[in-house]
Enzyme design. Structure first.
Site, short mmCIF file in Angstrom:
data_model
loop_
_atom_site.label_atom_id
_atom_site.label_comp_id
_atom_site.label_asym_id
_atom_site.label_seq_id
_atom_site.Cartn_x
_atom_site.Cartn_y
_atom_site.Cartn_z
N VAL A 104 0.84 -1.20 0.00
CA VAL A 104 0.00 0.00 0.00
C VAL A 104 0.87 1.25 0.00
CG1 VAL A 104 -1.90 -1.20 1.18
CG2 VAL A 104 -0.16 -0.02 2.56
N HIS A 120 -4.40 -4.51 -2.00
CA HIS A 120 -4.74 -4.16 -0.61
C HIS A 120 -4.92 -2.65 -0.40
CE1 HIS A 120 -2.94 -8.26 0.83
NE2 HIS A 120 -4.14 -8.38 0.31
N CYS A 131 -19.74 9.07 5.58
CA CYS A 131 -20.29 9.45 4.27
C CYS A 131 -19.60 8.72 3.11
CB CYS A 131 -20.20 10.96 4.07
SG CYS A 131 -18.52 11.59 3.92
N SER A 190 5.59 -13.19 1.88
CA SER A 190 5.56 -14.44 2.66
C SER A 190 4.51 -15.39 2.10
CB SER A 190 5.27 -14.13 4.13
OG SER A 190 4.05 -13.43 4.24
N ASN A 214 13.15 -14.32 -2.68
CA ASN A 214 12.89 -14.13 -1.25
C ASN A 214 14.04 -14.75 -0.47
OD1 ASN A 214 11.74 -14.26 1.44
ND2 ASN A 214 9.71 -14.13 0.50
P1 OAD Z 1 5.29 -10.11 4.92
O1 OAD Z 1 5.85 -9.19 5.94
O2 OAD Z 1 4.36 -11.17 5.38
O3 OAD Z 1 6.46 -10.86 4.15
C1 OAD Z 1 7.57 -10.16 3.66
C2 OAD Z 1 8.42 -11.16 2.92
O4 OAD Z 1 9.49 -10.45 2.32
C3 OAD Z 1 9.04 -12.26 3.79
O5 OAD Z 1 8.81 -13.52 3.19
C4 OAD Z 1 10.52 -11.92 3.80
O6 OAD Z 1 11.35 -13.09 3.84
C5 OAD Z 1 10.67 -11.21 2.46
N1 OAD Z 1 11.77 -10.24 2.39
C6 OAD Z 1 12.32 -9.49 3.37
N2 OAD Z 1 13.27 -8.69 2.87
C7 OAD Z 1 13.32 -8.92 1.53
C8 OAD Z 1 14.09 -8.38 0.45
N3 OAD Z 1 14.99 -7.43 0.66
N4 OAD Z 1 13.86 -8.87 -0.79
C9 OAD Z 1 12.94 -9.84 -1.00
N5 OAD Z 1 12.19 -10.38 -0.03
C10 OAD Z 1 12.37 -9.92 1.22
O7 OAD Z 1 4.64 -9.18 3.78
P2 OAD Z 1 3.55 -9.56 2.67
O8 OAD Z 1 3.77 -10.91 2.12
O9 OAD Z 1 3.50 -8.41 1.74
O10 OAD Z 1 -1.98 -7.01 4.25
O11 OAD Z 1 2.25 -9.57 3.55
C11 OAD Z 1 1.02 -9.75 2.95
C12 OAD Z 1 -0.03 -8.89 3.59
O12 OAD Z 1 -0.05 -9.08 4.99
C13 OAD Z 1 0.19 -7.40 3.46
O13 OAD Z 1 -0.25 -6.87 2.22
C14 OAD Z 1 -0.60 -6.85 4.56
C15 OAD Z 1 -0.14 -7.79 5.64
O14 OAD Z 1 -0.88 -7.84 6.75
C16 OAD Z 1 -2.93 -6.27 4.82
O15 OAD Z 1 -2.67 -5.34 5.54
C17 OAD Z 1 -4.30 -6.70 4.44
#
Ligand code: OAD
Length: 241
Positions: A104, A120, A131, A190, A214
């Site tokens: 986001v 998201h 409103c 993740s 990842n």
């Molecule tokens: P996460 O915080 O769950 O996962 C982040 C991922 O990025 C992990 O698997 C890390 O290993 C990986 N990571 C960390 N540093 C990295 C790098 N430099 N390069 C590549 N990978 C790296 O985040 P999301 O998967 O985005 O939703 O989480 C999904 C959703 O959960 C989000 O959109 C949000 C959250 O709650 C809502 O708010 C609805």
């Protein structure tokens, strides 16, 4: 576990007409934006799942807003990194490129991607709970928490919370692009939050080559065709050559 080969995946990306990149918080980690899970994923001992819900907001809108305001400040101070920029190059180059993000933060837009499917929502959009008026608000920090609308009701972040539906138009375009993709990159996620993570399965069933970038394993690591164990800002530029 397949052995990642930069040259092979770079060639796949050059040859493919339909490419999808699916990103998560990890792509912005090297810009200094905290991820949700893993080390650095906590804020004042709260999990994202405990704050990003309609129930949490109804219970304590100020607490939820403090978290979003903190994230907005981190994002405002951040700049797109080499990983974001590689996806701009890919968009310019691929015949049909679809960027689907769970983020986001708006960093893909700031990097220069023209079309970003935001599953998201957008942290820079705010929406009145009364409103329904939606507008952009780029101030960080916000002067009052929670913000209040002219109509008197509390305003919420324009993001999708756990238990809420994804923006329907956005989801259907993303789903179709995943089903038709020749190459599907899953970057910095993740892959545990559904339905978003289900796009990987949809692309896999559709016959796409799945490429995961990842530093950690995910529930889908076992089915991917190529896995790069590293940071997006380092790996992606080497694949978009
Ligand atoms: P996460 O915080 O769950 O996962 C982040 C991922 O990025 C992990 O698997 C890390 O290993 C990986 N990571 C960390 N540093 C990295 C790098 N430099 N390069 C590549 N990978 C790296 O985040 P999301 O998967 O985005 O939703 O989480 C999904 C959703 O959960 C989000 O959109 C949000 C959250 O709650 C809502 O708010 C609805």
């Amino acid at each position: 576990m397949p052995v990642a080969d930069y040259g092979e995946v770079a060639a796949l990306l050059r040859a493919a007409k339909k490419v999808v990149a699916f990103t998560g918080a990890g792509i912005s980690a090297e810009s200094g934006v905290p991820t949700f899970r893993g080390s650095g994923g906590l804020w004042r001992n709260y999990n994202a799942q405990d704050l990003a819900t309609p129930e949490a907001f109804a219970r304590d809108p100020r607490l939820v807003w403090e978290w979003y305001d903190w994230r907005r400040q981190k994002i405002a101070a951040a700049a797109p990194n080499a990983g974001h920029r590689a996806l701009v190059t890919l968009e310019e180059r691929a015949a049909q490129f679809t960027l689907v993000t769970q983020n986001v933060d708006g960093l893909h837009d700031r990097a220069g991607n023209r079309r970003v499917l935001k599953l998201h929502g957008d942290i820079w959009t705010i929406r009145c709970t009364g409103c329904g008026r939606t507008r952009q608000d780029l101030r960080a920090p916000l002067p009052e928490l929670p913000p209040v609308c002219e109509c008197g009701a509390v305003v919420r972040p324009g993001v999708v919370w756990f238990g809420e539906c994804l923006p329907p138009g956005v989801w259907s375009v993303a789903e179709q692009a995943a089903a038709q993709a020749e190459v599907f990159l899953t970057v910095g996620t993740s892959a545990v939050v559904h339905p978003a993570a289900g796009l990987i399965e949809i692309a896999h069933r559709g016959g796409a080559k799945i490429v995961e970038i990842n530093p950690d394993l995910t529930p889908y690591s076992g089915i991917v065709d190529h896995r790069f164990h590293g940071n997006a800002g380092v790996v992606l530029p080497q694949l978009v050559v």
